[in-house]
Design a protein around this motif. Structure first.
Motif, PDB file in Angstrom:
ATOM      1  N   UNK A 129      48.258 -16.668  -0.255  1.00 44.47           N
ATOM      2  CA  UNK A 129      49.290 -17.703  -0.350  1.00 44.47           C
ATOM      3  C   UNK A 129      49.930 -17.961   0.999  1.00 44.47           C
ATOM      4  N   UNK A 130      49.084 -18.109   2.025  1.00 50.81           N
ATOM      5  CA  UNK A 130      49.564 -18.148   3.405  1.00 50.81           C
ATOM      6  C   UNK A 130      50.465 -19.329   3.712  1.00 50.81           C
ATOM      7  N   UNK A 131      50.467 -20.358   2.862  1.00 50.45           N
ATOM      8  CA  UNK A 131      51.356 -21.485   3.139  1.00 50.45           C
ATOM      9  C   UNK A 131      52.816 -21.149   2.843  1.00 50.45           C
ATOM     10  N   UNK A 132      53.050 -20.139   1.993  1.00 47.92           N
ATOM     11  CA  UNK A 132      54.416 -19.855   1.551  1.00 47.92           C
ATOM     12  C   UNK A 132      55.340 -19.439   2.695  1.00 47.92           C
ATOM     13  N   UNK A 247      40.660 -21.754  -1.169  1.00 51.73           N
ATOM     14  CA  UNK A 247      42.026 -21.311  -0.876  1.00 51.73           C
ATOM     15  C   UNK A 247      42.436 -21.612   0.563  1.00 51.73           C
ATOM     16  N   UNK A 248      41.508 -21.410   1.499  1.00 49.84           N
ATOM     17  CA  UNK A 248      41.855 -21.642   2.908  1.00 49.84           C
ATOM     18  C   UNK A 248      42.086 -23.127   3.177  1.00 49.84           C
ATOM     19  N   UNK A 249      41.284 -23.991   2.552  1.00 53.65           N
ATOM     20  CA  UNK A 249      41.425 -25.429   2.777  1.00 53.65           C
ATOM     21  C   UNK A 249      42.679 -25.983   2.125  1.00 53.65           C
ATOM     22  N   UNK A 250      43.225 -25.258   1.149  1.00 56.89           N
ATOM     23  CA  UNK A 250      44.453 -25.708   0.490  1.00 56.89           C
ATOM     24  C   UNK A 250      45.641 -25.660   1.447  1.00 56.89           C
ATOM     25  N   UNK A 251      45.648 -24.718   2.365  1.00 61.50           N
ATOM     26  CA  UNK A 251      46.831 -24.489   3.205  1.00 61.50           C
ATOM     27  C   UNK A 251      47.220 -25.729   4.002  1.00 61.50           C
ATOM     28  N   UNK A 278      43.619 -34.106   6.799  1.00 63.48           N
ATOM     29  CA  UNK A 278      42.691 -32.990   6.673  1.00 63.48           C
ATOM     30  C   UNK A 278      41.520 -33.131   7.641  1.00 63.48           C
ATOM     31  N   UNK A 279      40.960 -32.010   8.088  1.00 61.65           N
ATOM     32  CA  UNK A 279      39.732 -32.073   8.885  1.00 61.65           C
ATOM     33  C   UNK A 279      38.640 -32.791   8.113  1.00 61.65           C
ATOM     34  N   UNK A 288      40.931 -32.049  -1.018  1.00 62.52           N
ATOM     35  CA  UNK A 288      41.866 -33.158  -1.173  1.00 62.52           C
ATOM     36  C   UNK A 288      41.595 -33.973  -2.424  1.00 62.52           C
ATOM     37  N   UNK A 289      40.317 -34.193  -2.741  1.00 66.54           N
ATOM     38  CA  UNK A 289      39.977 -34.981  -3.929  1.00 66.54           C
ATOM     39  C   UNK A 289      40.312 -34.245  -5.217  1.00 66.54           C
TER      40      UNK A 289
END
Length: 297
Positions: A129-132, A247-251, A278-279, A288-289
């Protein structure tokens, strides 16, 4: 296809429902594969399926969509369509609602006065949950629940009446009993039924992990799941995914989404803008989709 806007209701004929359902299942399988590196060759196939879905679902309505936000109210059989994949909707401010009535209720829902922000980090995420932590720095006064603090009773207490809740937690969907679908907390599952114990569910909820937007059809056209349970309880808008995500792309998607919210944008506006940051690689595009904004906040 009923197109409502500018004081008019227009009717267009789409393709066979069975064909659309089959195409949506094919797209879901493609998104699951694209969530993992090494599937670049499948991207054109998924995009082509998105174009076929558009022809089946929107057909002649596409040239008449106008330039404003689009609200999709699909029948129950089409609840798993990743609408942002459709070419005509990819760059639009887009929200989805289980029914026209729930969308109208969401529009009329007022945000709470204090506008508290709650950030929850559940166990077992590949990124932790690295975005937190980054969101905690951005919001400053947000309540952060992680580790032993992210237990079901404490999480429910903090969510009650919050203005914005971000839950980074694995989702489990129960097709046989949708209201027992759950988010994984440190002491066990936070099930859909638990939200009914709140005096008021958060005004906006962001669910950043897999399959949190999955719904099950019940009866003629009723849908059951986490999203449909939240909207009648005081939640005006939800962002969630209908497919497994990386999970990594969600951040980066979540960080860009919150940037839009802090700038005063709606969930749908923020999600549209977040996708553009996004990249360009396959994993990030598929991520994203997979996400959609539900409701009207």
């Amino acid at each position: 296809v009923l197109l409502c806007g500018r004081g008019r209701v227009r009717r267009f004929v789409g393709g066979p429902l069975a064909d659309a359902v089959a195409e949506a299942e094919y797209v879901q399988a493609g998104l699951r594969r694209l969530a993992h590196p090494g599937a670049e060759a499948r991207l054109p196939l998924v995009e082509a399926a998105g174009a076929r879905l558009q022809e089946l679902l929107l057909a002649g309505a596409v040239p008449h969509l106008g330039a404003g936000p689009v609200v999709i109210v699909p029948p129950g059989a089409l609840h798993r369509v990743p609408w942002a994949l459709l070419p005509a909707l990819r760059d639009r401010v887009l929200s989805v609602s289980p029914s026209a009535g729930s969308w109208l209720r969401a529009r009329e829902t007022e945000p709470p006065r204090d506008g508290r922000t709650v950030l929850v980090r559940g166990p077992g995420l590949a990124t932790g949950g690295a975005e937190v932590p980054e969101l905690a720095d951005r919001y400053g006064t947000a309540t952060v629940l992680e580790g032993d603090d992210a237990q079901v009773p404490r999480v429910l207490s903090e969510l009650d009446g919050a203005g914005l809740a971000h839950l980074a937690a694995h989702g489990t969907f129960r097709a046989d009993s949708p209201l027992f679908s759950a988010l994984r907390m440190s002491d066990g599952p936070l099930i859909v039924h638990d939200f009914e114990r709140l005096a008021r569910s958060p005004y906006r909820i962001i669910l950043s992990s897999c399959d949190t937007a999955r719904l099950a059809s019940v009866g003629a056209d009723e849908l059951l799941g986490l999203v449909t349970a939240l909207l009648p309880l005081g939640t005006a808008g939800v962002v969630a995914s209908s497919a497994p995500v990386n999970d990594a792309a969600v951040i980066p998607l979540m960080l860009a989404l919150h940037k839009g919210l802090t700038a005063g944008l709606s969930l749908a506006e923020s999600l549209r803008d977040a996708r553009t940051t996004l990249p360009p690689d396959t994993v990030h595009q598929a991520t994203g989709w997979a996400f959609a904004a539900f409701g009207a906040a």
